[in-house]
Motif scaffolding. Structure first.
Motif, PDB file in Angstrom:
ATOM      1  N   VAL A  26     -44.798  19.218   6.635  1.00  0.00           N
ATOM      2  CA  VAL A  26     -43.507  19.596   6.055  1.00  0.00           C
ATOM      3  C   VAL A  26     -42.715  20.368   7.105  1.00  0.00           C
ATOM      4  O   VAL A  26     -43.276  20.835   8.100  1.00  0.00           O
ATOM      5  N   ALA A  27     -41.423  20.507   6.865  1.00  0.00           N
ATOM      6  CA  ALA A  27     -40.579  21.190   7.846  1.00  0.00           C
ATOM      7  C   ALA A  27     -39.988  22.488   7.320  1.00  0.00           C
ATOM      8  O   ALA A  27     -39.337  23.205   8.052  1.00  0.00           O
ATOM      9  N   HIS A  46     -39.663  25.208  10.171  1.00  0.00           N
ATOM     10  CA  HIS A  46     -40.714  25.499  11.136  1.00  0.00           C
ATOM     11  C   HIS A  46     -41.210  24.234  11.820  1.00  0.00           C
ATOM     12  O   HIS A  46     -40.994  23.121  11.349  1.00  0.00           O
ATOM     13  N   VAL A  47     -41.913  24.473  12.918  1.00  0.00           N
ATOM     14  CA  VAL A  47     -42.652  23.432  13.627  1.00  0.00           C
ATOM     15  C   VAL A  47     -43.865  24.111  14.260  1.00  0.00           C
ATOM     16  O   VAL A  47     -43.781  25.267  14.688  1.00  0.00           O
ATOM     17  N   ALA A  74     -45.660  27.949   3.039  1.00  0.00           N
ATOM     18  CA  ALA A  74     -45.074  26.635   2.749  1.00  0.00           C
ATOM     19  C   ALA A  74     -45.970  25.937   1.739  1.00  0.00           C
ATOM     20  O   ALA A  74     -47.157  26.249   1.615  1.00  0.00           O
ATOM     21  N   ASP A  75     -45.389  25.013   1.005  1.00  0.00           N
ATOM     22  CA  ASP A  75     -46.179  24.265   0.038  1.00  0.00           C
ATOM     23  C   ASP A  75     -45.522  22.923  -0.252  1.00  0.00           C
ATOM     24  O   ASP A  75     -44.381  22.683   0.133  1.00  0.00           O
ATOM     25  N   ALA A  76     -46.284  22.085  -0.897  1.00  0.00           N
ATOM     26  CA  ALA A  76     -45.794  20.804  -1.395  1.00  0.00           C
ATOM     27  C   ALA A  76     -46.492  20.597  -2.736  1.00  0.00           C
ATOM     28  O   ALA A  76     -47.660  20.242  -2.779  1.00  0.00           O
ATOM     29  N   LEU A 109     -34.394  22.488  15.026  1.00  0.00           N
ATOM     30  CA  LEU A 109     -34.577  23.122  13.722  1.00  0.00           C
ATOM     31  C   LEU A 109     -33.214  23.564  13.197  1.00  0.00           C
ATOM     32  O   LEU A 109     -32.702  24.602  13.612  1.00  0.00           O
ATOM     33  N   PRO A 110     -32.605  22.801  12.300  1.00  0.00           N
ATOM     34  CA  PRO A 110     -31.283  23.197  11.801  1.00  0.00           C
ATOM     35  C   PRO A 110     -31.363  24.527  11.046  1.00  0.00           C
ATOM     36  O   PRO A 110     -32.376  24.819  10.415  1.00  0.00           O
ATOM     37  N   GLY A 111     -30.313  25.313  11.132  1.00  0.00           N
ATOM     38  CA  GLY A 111     -30.311  26.618  10.472  1.00  0.00           C
ATOM     39  C   GLY A 111     -29.379  26.664   9.278  1.00  0.00           C
ATOM     40  O   GLY A 111     -28.593  25.750   9.042  1.00  0.00           O
ATOM     41  N   TRP A 112     -29.494  27.756   8.505  1.00  0.00           N
ATOM     42  CA  TRP A 112     -28.618  27.961   7.349  1.00  0.00           C
ATOM     43  C   TRP A 112     -27.524  28.959   7.659  1.00  0.00           C
ATOM     44  O   TRP A 112     -26.496  28.989   7.002  1.00  0.00           O
TER      45      TRP A 112
END
Length: 139
Positions: A26-27, A46-47, A74-76, A109-112
């Motif tokens: 996941v990213a 993240h990476v 993180a989760d899915a 990594l695009p930001g907000w």
């Protein structure tokens, strides 16, 4: 008409290696920061790179001033099936200071948020906890 057998939700611990493997799938996740003795959770991207977690989050770089150890989660999770996984990573963190490395991660990594609330961090995983979520048929 037969009712389907009930299922029991279950959480199973996974190894640190498997948890990091799940995290690579996941990213996005959440960066946990303590501010004024309260946990603040921010969305982040993240990476995993060379065993380190690179995180881009809408926080100020001074987040590391008195707390050099950060937590990332993180989760899915798939609902209503109740299956998926959750991973939490904690470890020493530092702001990415090298301009070339920062430019690379800013592109990938695009930001907000941009400006002082857009920070690239590198976390060295020291503690990795992961769990798979699933269902078992009731006995």
């Amino acid at each position: 008409m037969n009712d389907p057998a009930p299922t029991l939700r279950r959480m199973t611990e996974v190894s640190g290696a498997e948890a990091l493997w799940l995290l690579e799938g996941v990213a996005h996740g959440r960066l946990v920061v303590v501010r004024r003795d309260q946990a603040v959770v921010r969305p982040a991207l993240h990476v995993l790179e060379y065993g380190r977690l690179i995180v881009r989050a809408p926080v100020q770089a001074d987040v590391l001033a008195d707390r050099p150890v950060l937590t990332y989660q993180a989760d899915a999770v798939r609902l209503p099936a109740g299956s998926g996984w959750s991973v939490t990573v904690s470890g020493p963190a530092e702001a990415i200071a090298d301009p070339a490395e920062a430019a690379h991660h800013a592109r990938t990594l695009p930001g907000w948020a941009y400006g002082p609330h857009d920070t690239l961090l590198r976390i060295q995983p020291q503690s990795v906890a992961g769990h798979r979520l699933g269902n078992d048929p009731a006995p």
